[in-house]
Every structure is written in structure tokens, then in C-alpha cells.
Write a protein that holds these residues in place. Sequence first.
Motif, short mmCIF file in Angstrom:
data_model
loop_
_atom_site.label_atom_id
_atom_site.label_comp_id
_atom_site.label_asym_id
_atom_site.label_seq_id
_atom_site.Cartn_x
_atom_site.Cartn_y
_atom_site.Cartn_z
N LYS A 1 34.70 45.53 60.93
CA LYS A 1 33.80 45.31 62.07
C LYS A 1 32.64 46.30 62.07
O LYS A 1 31.49 45.94 62.39
CB LYS A 1 34.58 45.43 63.37
N TYR A 2 32.91 47.57 61.72
CA TYR A 2 31.91 48.62 61.83
C TYR A 2 31.26 49.02 60.51
O TYR A 2 30.43 49.93 60.49
CB TYR A 2 32.53 49.86 62.49
N ARG A 3 31.62 48.35 59.44
CA ARG A 3 31.13 48.78 58.12
C ARG A 3 29.61 48.90 58.08
O ARG A 3 29.06 49.93 57.67
CB ARG A 3 31.62 47.81 57.04
N ASP A 4 28.90 47.88 58.48
CA ASP A 4 27.44 47.91 58.42
C ASP A 4 26.86 48.88 59.44
O ASP A 4 25.89 49.59 59.16
CB ASP A 4 26.87 46.51 58.64
N ALA A 5 27.44 48.91 60.63
CA ALA A 5 26.91 49.76 61.70
C ALA A 5 27.02 51.25 61.38
O ALA A 5 26.18 52.05 61.79
CB ALA A 5 27.64 49.46 63.01
N LEU A 6 28.04 51.63 60.64
CA LEU A 6 28.28 53.05 60.34
C LEU A 6 27.59 53.53 59.07
O LEU A 6 27.54 54.73 58.82
CB LEU A 6 29.80 53.29 60.21
N LYS A 7 27.06 52.60 58.32
CA LYS A 7 26.49 52.95 57.02
C LYS A 7 25.37 53.98 57.17
O LYS A 7 24.40 53.79 57.90
CB LYS A 7 25.94 51.68 56.35
N GLY A 8 25.53 55.12 56.49
CA GLY A 8 24.51 56.15 56.47
C GLY A 8 24.46 57.06 57.68
O GLY A 8 23.65 57.99 57.72
N LEU A 9 25.32 56.85 58.68
CA LEU A 9 25.29 57.67 59.89
C LEU A 9 26.12 58.94 59.73
O LEU A 9 27.23 58.90 59.22
CB LEU A 9 25.81 56.88 61.09
N LYS A 10 25.56 60.05 60.21
CA LYS A 10 26.27 61.32 60.22
C LYS A 10 26.75 61.60 61.65
O LYS A 10 25.95 61.63 62.58
CB LYS A 10 25.38 62.47 59.73
#
Length: 335
Positions: free
Chosen positions: A193-202
Amino acid sequence: MSPRPPWRLAGALAFTLALLAGCGSSTASTGAAGSEGAAQTRVFKADNGDIAIPADPKRVIATGYAVPVLIEAGASLAGISTWQRGVPLMTDADRATYEKLTKVAGETAAETNYEAIAAAKPDLIVIGVPKPVLADVDMKRLASIAPTIHIGPTVPDAWRELSRRQSDAAGRLSYFEAEKAAYEKKAGELTGKYRDALKGLKFGHVGSYGDVAKGTFQREYARSWGTNIAQDIGVTYYGEVKEKGGGSKDVAEYSAIEELPDSLGEADVITYSVQPDGTPNAAIKHVLESKLWASLPAVKAGKAFPLRYTEAATYRSATQTLDAIDQALAPLVKP
């Protein structure tokens, strides 16, 4: 797992366990060879050595981190220590079990009631406290009552292995595998569910054990209490402690509130621990009310999220944490 509240400093079947790290193997019975009804034992690899324990314990005493694990597992408990901070994470059924069980120790290791433990006539005692506070427990006295094993926490995310070993010792490994599978299924669903949303976020995390009187806040990094379960769905917590001190000091540190911009200024998203009812405790309020908090880029962007149930130390309670994380991070998923 210092520094934490009391008990933190003051988390295949029985005969196939040799295939699993840290588990014991069955041995001869405690009675004469071949004698009918003799209790079978096995050697268990505990933190305090290789200990002969019942293969199928019937009267177990549990303290510290072993309490919620063995209640959930349906172990044959004869007595427990109190575990107040874990009560809000228990199901109604588990809480009812907790309330009715005889309390043979309090919130600190020093509050062990040896007479009460002896009166409970246990055949196994599982001590689930951190090693630094084990000095407050008279292990020799306990061993004179029943086989006594120490299975205590180290770094916060070690609850996974800790709960496996404790379940194993009580002869309830099949429970453990079922709860672990349910947790991993949920974590897998949220990862997708969150794979794309979390990409690259620190991410950065503020823990709930800062000291208001000293003007400090708690920064938690990967593998800490407030971070390790979120990591299972793909959250990345950046940075590390300045100086590792062993145990929880390897994954969390305390800094002056003035250091908030330096500590969390690079975070794209900030999470922070709140109580089970969703309200912040005094240490978190101290941070949230700071002008420096309001100046952080993540906060300005509306990307600071509270996380409940960060004290989870079993797969069942951690599944609740996953639900809380899902609720908290939902704004990151585009409609």
C-alpha cells in the motif's frame, strides 16, 4: 534496554527446536529410564546458560517481557509480575487473564516476592528482564524453587526473537508461529500500500522518554521502540546515535531541545510516540509546544504524524501498531 521505565532498566514444535537458533533439545526424563509418568525434560539455551527445563511445563512463572508473550500464548501460568504499561495493548481476553493471575512480583526486578513464587509451586520460571537489572534478582534462590531461565531484551527490536524464545520455553511455539504469520501478512499488505508513497522519504522519530526537567527530547533511530515496526512496512529512519552505549543506547539518544533543528531538520516526515489513547505525554508536549518544532520543514509541510502503540513487544500487540501506523500515514497516500 536502558534507559527505560522499570523492568526495562528500572521483549516446529518442542522436539524439532534443535533446528532453530537458541532452542534446546530434549533429553532423558527426570525419573528412572522408562518409568511411567516421569516428567520429560530438555536442555534450553537461555541467557544464563543451558538449563534443563520441563518439555511440557504445567506451572510457569513469568516476569517482565515474558508476561505479555506468555499470556497471549496461553501458557500454563501460575503467577506473573505486574506489567502495567502493557495493559493498554492487551485484548479484552488477555487483560482479563492478566488481572486474574497471581502477581508474584511488581514493576521492578527488586520487587520479586520469592515466598509467593515458592507458594505457586512452579515447574518453570521465566525471567524476562534486561540483563543490567538481573542483579536485583536472586537467581540462585529462584533456581532452588524451580528451573529458572533468563530470556531478557537487548535492543528494542529484539522482541521478535525474544518472544519466540519465551514461547518456546513455555512449550507454545506453535502459537508464536501463528501470530508471527498474521503479523507478517498485515505488514506485507501495508508494504504494498505504501511502497510508492514512501519511496525516497527520510523519516525521523521523537520518542516519549525525553526529560522535561532537563530540557531534553528523545530522538529514536532505526530499530528503536517507535521505529522498528514502521520499518516493517518500508519506512526509512535516517541517521544514527552519536555515541553507542549498548542496548537501547545504540538506537536512541537524548538531546537538548535546542538541537531539534540539527537533529530533525533533514527529515521529510517526522513521527512521534503518543499514548494508547492518542494523547501526547509531557515529554512529547514539551517538543510539540516548542517554537523550534514549528520551524521544522516536515512540520511546516504538515508531515508530522503521531504513532500509537510504540511499546508493542509481541506479534499480537504489534499488529495493533501496524493498524495505528496505517492510520497515521494515510495522508501520504495520494487519493
